[in-house]
Design a protein around this motif. Sequence first.
Motif, mmCIF file in Angstrom:
data_model
loop_
_atom_site.group_PDB
_atom_site.id
_atom_site.type_symbol
_atom_site.label_atom_id
_atom_site.label_comp_id
_atom_site.label_asym_id
_atom_site.label_seq_id
_atom_site.Cartn_x
_atom_site.Cartn_y
_atom_site.Cartn_z
ATOM 1 N N HIS A 224 1.193 -1.353 -0.115
ATOM 2 C CA HIS A 224 -0.015 -0.281 -0.070
ATOM 3 C C HIS A 224 1.072 0.962 -0.030
ATOM 4 C CE1 HIS A 224 -2.746 -3.013 1.419
ATOM 5 N NE2 HIS A 224 -3.903 -2.353 0.636
ATOM 6 N N CYS A 225 1.128 2.159 -1.109
ATOM 7 C CA CYS A 225 1.904 3.225 -1.058
ATOM 8 C C CYS A 225 1.011 3.903 -1.007
ATOM 9 C CB CYS A 225 2.151 3.045 -2.667
ATOM 10 S SG CYS A 225 3.649 2.123 -3.517
ATOM 11 N N ASP A 226 1.512 4.816 -0.534
ATOM 12 C CA ASP A 226 1.156 6.073 -0.329
ATOM 13 C C ASP A 226 0.828 7.268 -1.653
ATOM 14 O OD1 ASP A 226 0.116 9.159 0.994
ATOM 15 O OD2 ASP A 226 2.475 9.792 1.677
ATOM 16 N N ALA A 227 -0.250 6.939 -1.902
ATOM 17 C CA ALA A 227 -0.872 7.931 -3.351
ATOM 18 C C ALA A 227 -1.287 9.250 -2.859
ATOM 19 C CB ALA A 227 -2.445 7.782 -3.195
ATOM 20 N N ARG A 228 -0.782 9.790 -1.489
ATOM 21 C CA ARG A 228 -0.409 11.870 -1.427
ATOM 22 C C ARG A 228 0.886 11.942 -1.844
ATOM 23 N NH1 ARG A 228 -3.199 12.374 3.499
ATOM 24 N NH2 ARG A 228 -1.545 10.505 4.503
ATOM 25 N N PHE B 180 9.462 -0.728 5.181
ATOM 26 C CA PHE B 180 9.848 -1.238 6.739
ATOM 27 C C PHE B 180 9.899 -2.868 5.817
ATOM 28 C CE2 PHE B 180 8.618 2.222 8.220
ATOM 29 C CZ PHE B 180 9.802 2.989 8.914
ATOM 30 N N MET B 181 10.956 -3.348 6.324
ATOM 31 C CA MET B 181 11.310 -5.083 6.472
ATOM 32 C C MET B 181 11.453 -5.192 7.729
ATOM 33 S SD MET B 181 14.228 -6.720 3.803
ATOM 34 C CE MET B 181 15.287 -5.708 4.903
ATOM 35 N N TYR C 130 6.647 -5.251 5.858
ATOM 36 C CA TYR C 130 5.591 -4.866 6.757
ATOM 37 C C TYR C 130 5.014 -3.183 6.721
ATOM 38 C CZ TYR C 130 3.500 -2.358 11.162
ATOM 39 O OH TYR C 130 2.690 -2.214 12.083
ATOM 40 N N ASP C 131 3.523 -3.899 6.804
ATOM 41 C CA ASP C 131 2.174 -2.976 5.585
ATOM 42 C C ASP C 131 1.291 -3.083 6.450
ATOM 43 O OD1 ASP C 131 1.082 -1.611 4.012
ATOM 44 O OD2 ASP C 131 0.539 -3.008 2.229
ATOM 45 N N VAL C 132 1.822 -1.375 6.667
ATOM 46 C CA VAL C 132 0.730 -0.733 7.600
ATOM 47 C C VAL C 132 -0.644 -0.762 7.653
ATOM 48 C CG1 VAL C 132 -0.019 1.803 9.281
ATOM 49 C CG2 VAL C 132 2.661 0.979 8.511
ATOM 50 N N GLU C 133 -0.728 -0.776 5.904
ATOM 51 C CA GLU C 133 -2.591 -0.974 6.190
ATOM 52 C C GLU C 133 -2.944 -2.217 5.440
ATOM 53 O OE1 GLU C 133 -3.155 2.059 2.851
ATOM 54 O OE2 GLU C 133 -2.168 4.111 4.385
ATOM 55 N N ALA C 134 -2.106 -3.112 5.791
ATOM 56 C CA ALA C 134 -2.240 -4.124 5.133
ATOM 57 C C ALA C 134 -3.302 -4.952 5.652
ATOM 58 C CB ALA C 134 -1.558 -5.285 5.112
ATOM 59 N N PRO C 135 -5.452 -5.181 5.255
ATOM 60 C CA PRO C 135 -6.032 -5.395 6.300
ATOM 61 C C PRO C 135 -5.769 -6.681 7.195
ATOM 62 C CG PRO C 135 -6.802 -6.771 4.062
ATOM 63 C CD PRO C 135 -5.090 -5.871 3.856
#
Length: 339
Positions: free
Chosen positions: A70-74, A96-97, A108-113
């Motif tokens: 999930h990339c930062d679209a902004r 982050f890995m 480490y994907d912060v926004e991953a469900p």
Amino acid sequence: MRHIPFFRWVLAAGIALFAWSVGLFAMGSDPAFTASRQIDLAVVDEKADGTCRVQWEDPYAGKTREGPYHCDARRSDLLKAPQYTDSRGYGWETGFMFTEGPDRGDLYDVEAPSQGDLSTADTLLLWAVPLVLIGLIGGNIRAVPRVLGVQAKLVRRATRLAEAAGWAAEDYARAVTAVRDAGHDGALDAQSDPELVRSLWVLRETGPETRRTAEEARVLADRLRPLLEEAAPAAGLRNRLRAGPAARSAAEAAVTDLRHVLDDADRQGLQERFTQASTDLLRGQDTAWSSLAARADFERNPDAYRRLLVSLAPPEPVTWTALRRRRRQRRAEESAAQR
């Protein structure tokens, strides 16, 4: 029955857990951050909502890996393809890995469900929020019956009535005591003590109604004092919240009795009568004018003064002891006059 502050302890527990969670975040004890490091990512493909596919170097597997992210679209368009200067035509992102554990080398994907189990700090926060809400809402709901139904204004009215009654009774008692302390046996003449005459004049001016009012005031003050003591929890918000169930129940009963007493007092105008009686009794105290008025009134009607003195301070029976005391007093007065 002693009050148990259940919701207060629930609130305290919630605040403690919340503080613990904040402390863990502040110290960086979340495993997602303590066991990871920041790396550069090559964005292979990216959607408008930030969903993307990236590549990164996995030093633990010794190869380039690719996966969803999930990339930062902004972020700036200069970091996105094709504006970003990458020979492969990819964009740029950072992430982050994991460096430890079974997920070492993964992102480490912060926004991953479905990122895995919650961290300790997150778990503590999830427990803290409902506890704080329960403590605040439950405590306020429980305080409602302790606050409703009590009438501080009524207690203050009863207090003012008790004070007015006490002053009227005390002022009349003080005037009567002044007469009795003069030490006369009921005889009044032109050489009588001016203080005694003035005290009798004050009582004559106020009239017999004042005596009845003072008696009512004394009885009412004696009735109000215990009721006001029991109604103390109803006199203010702080007292209401501190009182236990038994004290609040007694206060409610006392407030009910006070309401009946105040209704009777209002119908009879007692507070105004008590205030007027005190004013009349104190009007002639310690003034030269009152002494002159008392002497003039005594000379016009000395019999009325003698009757009033006898009613307030009846002469003591004539006994040998009383006669000897009068002789000693007369000799003392004669000796003082000769000096």
